[in-house]
Design an enzyme around this catalytic site. Structure first.
Site, mmCIF file in Angstrom:
data_model
loop_
_atom_site.group_PDB
_atom_site.id
_atom_site.type_symbol
_atom_site.label_atom_id
_atom_site.label_comp_id
_atom_site.label_asym_id
_atom_site.label_seq_id
_atom_site.Cartn_x
_atom_site.Cartn_y
_atom_site.Cartn_z
ATOM 1 N N GLU A 42 9.876 40.456 -7.828
ATOM 2 C CA GLU A 42 11.057 40.273 -8.675
ATOM 3 C C GLU A 42 12.343 40.634 -7.937
ATOM 4 O OE1 GLU A 42 8.316 38.845 -11.004
ATOM 5 O OE2 GLU A 42 10.466 38.599 -11.278
ATOM 6 N N HIS B 290 13.632 37.851 -5.765
ATOM 7 C CA HIS B 290 14.392 36.841 -6.509
ATOM 8 C C HIS B 290 15.868 37.173 -6.637
ATOM 9 C CE1 HIS B 290 11.486 33.973 -7.915
ATOM 10 N NE2 HIS B 290 10.729 34.873 -8.515
#
Length: 982
Positions: free
Chosen positions: A409, A412
């Protein structure tokens, strides 16, 4: 979004082929036809011209089809694919909706959103207002935006000054229409909007906090004393921001967002940005105001209202505040995630060469969540077990899961958030890259785990399996509506995307790769990009170091066509001939390609190899751009091994003499090959036996070396390959020969595990191997001592509450349930209901499906429908576990059929869950009868939805039938002969 959970849905046009096209309002086809008036003579002339044109097109197509180039493959990017023909759209009031395209017009650009929300966690309603500052690219008298399941109370449209505040005039809205199928609202204005001028759209709306895991929804958890606590949270990827507030919900329509959130004083609220102030709102409510965000896409907006606690610290280099939020009683399980987040965030700033763009990085554990996690900028949301780690109860695998999801995550935050794909056809740019980089991030946070070595098993093998089916799709694929978008959150976008990026890095070299990456991010930061933009940046960096490689020419063959090649290697002394063809597990399939190849299923392949003469030296890359290639070795070694360390996304098939030489080497000294190369040989041999390239007995002979294998990755690959055979043979009366053979292969490993059971400290990787080996022994039931030891541990836990080693819990729970009765099952069920550790709940839920008792399995499936006992998000996992148990395979299939309406109602908007149900209940079968039954059921029950997951389930059944027909008898005969010598 992380879909790593065993791996986070809209419009048309855009992406490759349509991103640069303007979408303008035109009359629909019926209106156009009504405007045509012509004479009979003119009609005859038009028809004649039409016939000539059609005939010419047919001739061109006939001579231009793949295969007409005389065997020479030229790599040219295919022409853009046209979008779907729009259908007649009807608004909710029965009028014609004036816009038939599922994509929004490109003439309105949102600049800022000022959002006000007031959720009520007692009534589960919310009210809100959004004020959108926008500009027009060209003159237009209408505006179309997205809204889903919201009730619009009022709306105004204003012409404003450049500051966005001073009002020039009110623009009257003449008509409002809603088209539910496209989730669009149309406003007809009394006058044209002027290019480059500023306007403000104000909308008051209300909605419901549903439990459907999308949009702005409700979730809950229970305290240790059984008190139920509610929270409101969001999940917008890909097309559900519109379910929380009206917006222009497409990834390229980036804007700045601010939020004012009303909350109960006993709660907190969170947003992408830091809170600026809190004030009284009246009637006991509080109002939190948040800073304006950086420019970002709607799907990255997030907000949460909850009563959680938090732990925080700051990065050393950039002073970024990093916080982890969880229910107060679970806050002590957040330390590991916080430590990983700090380390990985600092690592990525150096890796990307760009400072983290936000002032804070919040991470929050959500009880009900549809994916593994979601990368909302500055406020990352996680499934609880993806963020929480309890050293007393969680295993090494659980710990690794938390590390890789956090790393995924955070990857990203740059690749996906800072630079976002223009349209969802390039989703792989987000997810494939994050899947690749997560291993680097987790490796930095935990260097003793050797995470980079695990890529071969965790990602590449998954990609090769899924992309070896005819029901696959290209990495970059045209998608139009939410269902199509939802279906590409899969192993092709994630694992294959990551694998081709890893292959590219190995070709370019790490320094050039990182320079190209940094250049790409800097050029497109806070904007949008397409795949070609990344290839252009990489090519530029290659040219700087005087390397002549057109990255786009190479990579288009991997991203614009599905599948991958098998490279056939034929040796004649020092002369090597290689050729390529598409690899399919079942080339005899009756299914047809949904996506014909624009390159005739030929790839631009970087061939690497080592030889017996110098196995530690990787030879220079041989580029394969055509059907075949020849090259010469410098000496005459006994073997050549291609695809060094399995960095290439392809299979390798050798002539039989070379296979036998490689097998002899494995039996003599397997450590000549790296663990990745050993895993590669195992994976290719068994895959090629399934496709029909290689006799199954050759693969089985190769596997005999495993008795000496001590490394985790080769064993994981081997257990997967052999496990497939075991699963097929499990219902065969001669299954015992398989278990006898597997027990012999594992005999040394099983003895080695006694060291761990005796309390000796071992590495992280060894802990993973222990759980895998013991788990296989318990599942197959072929080692009495292991089964007995695990049952003893279970009984001590059940009767005396003795602690179980966290790394053995999954195995012990399964052993207790599988070889126990009602008492053992009920104890595990009760513990599942009582525990508050997410990873523990997952282990217990999986173990409950291990029973051999059909009645207990049937009752378990029924219990899984009761949302007061099993969360809706967990029900597909129950079905998957039961379907994976031979005793529950038919039960799970019948259960899904009989409750199909319930599952469809729950999950048709949560594609990850729907895919899991379809694939797990359908993909295990091995007979034509089952194939026909599965096909007929989904044909009748999903008549208007061409879900790829249905094709994938049928593809898997067909593959199983093919393997049984060709290999079952041969494999059993080999197993009989081999085990007769024991």
């Amino acid at each position: 979004m992380s879909e790593i959970e065993d791996v986070s849905f809209l419009p048309a046009g855009g992406g490759s082929g349509n991103a640069g096209k303007k979408v303008v309002y035109e009359p629909d086809n019926l209106q156009k036809c009504q405007q045509i008036v012509c004479s009979p003579r003119k009609s005859i002339f038009i028809v004649a011209c039409f016939v000539v044109v059609v005939f010419a097109i047919a001739l061109i197509a006939a001579f231009a089809r793949p295969g007409s180039t005389g065997g020479v493959c030229t790599f040219q990017t295919p022409s853009p694919v046209l979008i779907k023909e729009p259908t007649v759209a009807t608004a909710t009031n029965g009028e014609a909706f004036p816009w038939s395209n599922i994509r929004l017009p490109d003439d309105i650009i949102p600049q800022t959103y000022s959002l006000f929300l007031h959720p009520n966690l007692t009534t589960f309603h919310f009210s809100g207002n959004v004020s959108i500052l926008l500009t027009a690219k060209k003159a237009t008298n209408f505006v179309i935006f997205h809204s889903k399941e919201l009730k619009i109370k009022s709306q105004t449209f204003l012409s404003v000054g450049a500051d966005g505040k001073s009002i020039a005039k009110n623009i009257r809205i003449l008509k409002t229409l809603e088209y539910i199928n496209h989730e669009q609202i149309y406003l007809l204005l009394e006058s044209d909007l002027k290019p480059s001028k500023f306007y403000r759209l104000n909308i008051d709306f209300v909605g419901n906090l549903t439990d459907n895991l999308a949009g702005f929804y409700r979730s809950s958890y229970e305290t240790s004393v059984g008190e139920k606590r509610w929270l409101a949270t969001t999940h917008f990827e890909a097309t559900d921001a519109r379910a929380a507030f009206p917006c222009f919900d497409e990834p390229h329509l980036k804007a700045n967002f601010s939020l004012a959130m009303v909350r109960d004083p006993h709660y907190i609220s969170l947003f992408n940005t830091e809170r600026l102030s809190t004030e009284d709102y009246g009637n006991g409510w509080k109002l939190d105001r948040f800073a304006t965000s950086v420019t970002m896409s709607t799907y990255l907006v997030a907000f949460v209202v909850c009563d959680f606690g938090s732990k925080s610290t700051f990065t050393a280099k950039s002073n970024i505040k990093v916080s982890v939020y969880a229910p107060a009683e679970l806050l002590d399980q957040t330390d590991f995630a916080l430590d990983v987040a700090i380390k990985v965030l600092e690592f990525y700033e150096d890796y990307y060469g760009i400072r983290y763009p936000m002032n804070k990085s919040d991470h929050i554990a959500i009880p009900d969540f549809s994916a593994g996690a979601m990368e909302n900028w500055g406020l990352v949301t996680y499934l609880m077990r993806s963020l929480l780690y309890n050293p007393e109860e969680s295993s090494a695998g659980d710990k690794q899961w938390v590390a890789v999801v956090v790393a995924h995550e955070l990857a990203h935050q740059w690749f996906g958030n800072l630079v976002t794909m223009k349209w969802w056809n390039d989703l792989w740019l987000n997810e494939g890259f994050a899947r690749f980089v997560e291993y680097h991030g987790a490796n930095y946070a935990q260097p003793d785990w050797n995470m980079l070595d695990l890529f071969v098993d965790d990602a590449l093998s998954v990609a090769l399996y899924n992309d070896g089916l005819v029901s696959s799709h290209p990495i970059s694929v045209e998608v139009h509506d939410p269902v199509e978008i939802g279906e590409i959150f899969d192993a092709i976008s994630y694992e294959k995307g990551a694998s081709v990026i890893r292959m590219l890095e190995s070709v370019l070299g790490e320094d050039v790769f990182l320079d190209g990456l940094s250049s790409y991010l800097r050029k497109h930061q806070y904007g949008n990009a397409e795949t070609d933009d990344l290839w252009a940046a990489m090519t530029t960096e290659m040219q700087k170091v005087n390397k002549d490689l057109n990255v786009k020419e190479m990579m288009d063959t991997w991203t614009l066509q599905m599948g991958y090649p098998v490279i056939t290697v034929l040796r004649n002394g020092q002369s090597i001939s290689v050729s390529q063809e598409r690899f399919l597990y079942n080339p005899r399939t009756n299914q047809s390609d949904e996506f014909p190849s624009p390159f005739g299923y030929k790839w631009f392949v970087p061939l690497t190899y080592i030889t017996q003469s110098n196995p530690s030296i990787v030879q220079p890359v041989q580029w394969m751009k055509k059907d075949s290639k020849q090259f010469e070795l410098t000496d005459n070694p006994s073997w050549i091994k291609m695809n060094v360390n399995m960095t290439g996304v392809y299979r390798v098939h050798y002539d039989l003499d070379t296979w036998q030489a490689l097998i002899r080497q494995l039996h003599t000294d397997h450590e000549v090959f790296s663990p990745s190369d050993r895993a590669n040989l195992i994976a290719d041999a068994f895959a090629l036996s399934r496709s029909g390239h290689l006799n199954i007995t050759v693969a089985l002979e190769l596997s005999r070396y495993l008795k000496k294998e001590t490394e985790y990755v080769p064993w994981q690959i081997a257990l997967g390959c052999l496990g497939y055979i075991g699963d097929i043979l499990e219902m065969n009366p001669e299954y015992e020969y398989f278990t006898k053979y597997l027990q012999d292969l594992l005999s040394n490993q099983l003895r080695q595990q006694q060291l761990y059971l005796s309390g000796q400290s071992v590495s992280h990787i060894q802990q993973l191997l222990t759980a895998s080996v013991l788990g296989e022994a318990v599942r197959r039931g072929f080692h009495d001592k292991v089964v007995d030891d695990m049952r003893v541990m279970f009984n001590k836990w059940m009767e005396n509450n003795e602690t179980i080693d966290p790394n053995l819990k999954s195995v012990v729970y399964v052993a207790g349930v599988k070889y126990g009765g009602d008492v053992e099952w009920n104890v595990v069920w009760h513990q599942f209901l009582q525990t508050h550790t997410p990873s523990e709940k997952s282990k217990l839920l999986h173990a409950l499906a291990a029973t051999n008792d059909g009645l207990r399995l049937s009752r378990f499936l029924l219990l899984a429908l009761d949302e007061s006992k099993v969360r809706s998000a967990e029900t597909p996992s129950v079905i998957q576990s039961v379907a994976s148990n031979p005793a529950g395979r038919i039960l799970a299939w019948r259960f899904v059929r009989s409750n199909w309406n319930t599952f469809y109602s729950r999950y048709h908007n949560v594609m990850m869950k729907m895919k899991r149900i379809i694939l797990t209940v359908g993909g295990h079968f091995t007979t034509q009868f089952d194939y026909d039954e599965v096909k007929n059921f989904f044909t009748n029950n999903l008549p208007d939805e061409n879900l790829r997951s249905v094709s994938q389930a049928l593809d898997r059944i067909e593959m199983n039938i093919d393997w049984t027909t060709r290999n079952e008898a041969v494999a059993i005969n080999w197993l009989k002969q081999t085990t007769s010598k024991y």
